[in-house]
Design a protein around this motif. Structure first.
Motif, PDB file in Angstrom:
ATOM      1  N   ARG A  31       0.820  -1.214   0.000  1.00 53.73           N
ATOM      2  CA  ARG A  31       0.000   0.000   0.000  1.00 53.73           C
ATOM      3  C   ARG A  31       0.853   1.263   0.000  1.00 53.73           C
ATOM      4  O   ARG A  31       0.518   2.256  -0.646  1.00 53.73           O
TER       5      ARG A  31
ATOM      6  N   SER B 292      -7.878  -0.586  -3.555  1.00 55.82           N
ATOM      7  CA  SER B 292      -9.089  -0.382  -4.376  1.00 55.82           C
ATOM      8  C   SER B 292      -8.945  -1.134  -5.695  1.00 55.82           C
ATOM      9  O   SER B 292      -7.820  -1.387  -6.148  1.00 55.82           O
TER      10      SER B 292
ATOM     11  N   GLU C   7      -9.302   0.001  -8.592  1.00 57.41           N
ATOM     12  CA  GLU C   7      -8.563   0.865  -9.509  1.00 57.41           C
ATOM     13  C   GLU C   7      -7.042   0.711  -9.313  1.00 57.41           C
ATOM     14  O   GLU C   7      -6.283   0.549 -10.271  1.00 57.41           O
ATOM     15  N   ASP C   8      -6.612   0.737  -8.052  1.00 54.21           N
ATOM     16  CA  ASP C   8      -5.181   0.562  -7.773  1.00 54.21           C
ATOM     17  C   ASP C   8      -4.735  -0.864  -8.066  1.00 54.21           C
ATOM     18  O   ASP C   8      -3.606  -1.100  -8.504  1.00 54.21           O
TER      19      ASP C   8
ATOM     20  N   PHE D 166     -11.941  -8.282  -7.153  1.00 57.57           N
ATOM     21  CA  PHE D 166     -11.937  -7.005  -7.889  1.00 57.57           C
ATOM     22  C   PHE D 166     -12.771  -7.030  -9.171  1.00 57.57           C
ATOM     23  O   PHE D 166     -12.860  -6.015  -9.857  1.00 57.57           O
TER      24      PHE D 166
END
Ligand code: PGA
Length: 252
Positions: free
Chosen positions: A114, A155, A157-158, A198
């Motif tokens: 992260r 997330s 997106e990440d 995801f």
């Protein structure tokens, strides 16, 4: 489709001059390849000079580890913003040697991943079972736990720019490679886990590298498998001819 990534993990090897020399030679031998990406991960002390030597030469620079705090009283650690400052775009996180010899936990790996994402670095997150775990038929459980915890709080997106590396511990530096089918089976399993967390679109974008005794003579067959999107290479990345041959794989 996913662009293959061929990554060299130089581990604790090479002086600054040797690292710059190898990086420069590699850039010469892999110039002009547009359908694949190349990344090398030298020791911390060689990052900035290798980064300078590689400027504009199409090879990405990665670090081998990162700490999750950005700055402060953490003697001996190196942070994600400082790796960016040294020219890195990628960082290896949770390599089995760090888990085994330095006591890194799944939680540490998650914090590191992260922190890398937050700083704009692409984490290459390593997962893989030991020989004992494979012999007990627990490889899927282990990989499941490692993948889920590494990506906790990330997330979708990440997640799509994260890179995973499946590296069975019994295949690292031992000359024993997982067979292409064995590797692809776990890669497919990992992709299924990613879909569950995801969604299919993100899972289809995430590259899953294979690592563990990748060599010029087995890379083509490994890269021919549908879920193997690249390689994380230790020993064979320390020599320009063998690593550039690996980079120049042709799907077998
Ligand atoms: P190896 O190492 O290619 O020497 O087996 C792979 C790795 O540890 O990333």
């Amino acid at each position: 489709m996913r662009t293959p990534l061929m990554a060299g993990n130089w581990k604790l090897n090479l002086t600054i001059d040797e690292a710059v020399g190898l990086a420069t030679a590699l850039a010469g031998q892999t110039a002009g390849l547009t359908d694949r990406e190349v990344m090398i991960a030298p020791v911390f002390t060689a990052l900035a000079p290798v980064g300078k030597a590689l400027e504009g030469r199409g090879i990405y620079l990665g670090a081998q580890d990162v700490y999750w705090e950005s700055s402060g009283a953490w003697t001996g650690e190196v942070s994600a913003p400082l790796l960016k400052d040294a020219g890195c775009s990628h960082v290896i996180v949770g390599h089995s040697e760090r888990r085994q010899h330095f006591g890194e936990t799944d939680e540490d790996v998650n914090r590191k991943a992260r922190a890398a994402i937050k700083a704009g670095l692409l984490p290459v997150i390593c997962v893989g079972e030991t020989l004992e775990e494979r012999e007990a038929g627990r490889e899927r459980d282990v990989v499941h736990r490692m993948v889920k915890s590494a990506l906790e709080g990330v997330s979708p997106e990440d997640a799509s720019s994260v890179i995973l590396a499946y590296e069975p511990v019994w295949a690292i530096g031992t000359g024993k490679t997982a067979s292409p089918d064995q590797a692809d089976e776990i890669h497919g399993y990992i992709r299924g886990l990613l879909s569950g967390s995801f969604g299919d679109i993100v899972a289809d974008r995430i590259r899953i590298l294979y690592g563990g005794s990748v060599k010029p003579d087995n890379v083509d067959e490994l890269m021919g498998k549908p879920h193997i999107d690249g390689a994380l290479v230790g020993g064979a990345s320390l020599e320009v001819d063998s690593f550039s041959r690996i980079v120049r794989f042709e799907k077998g």
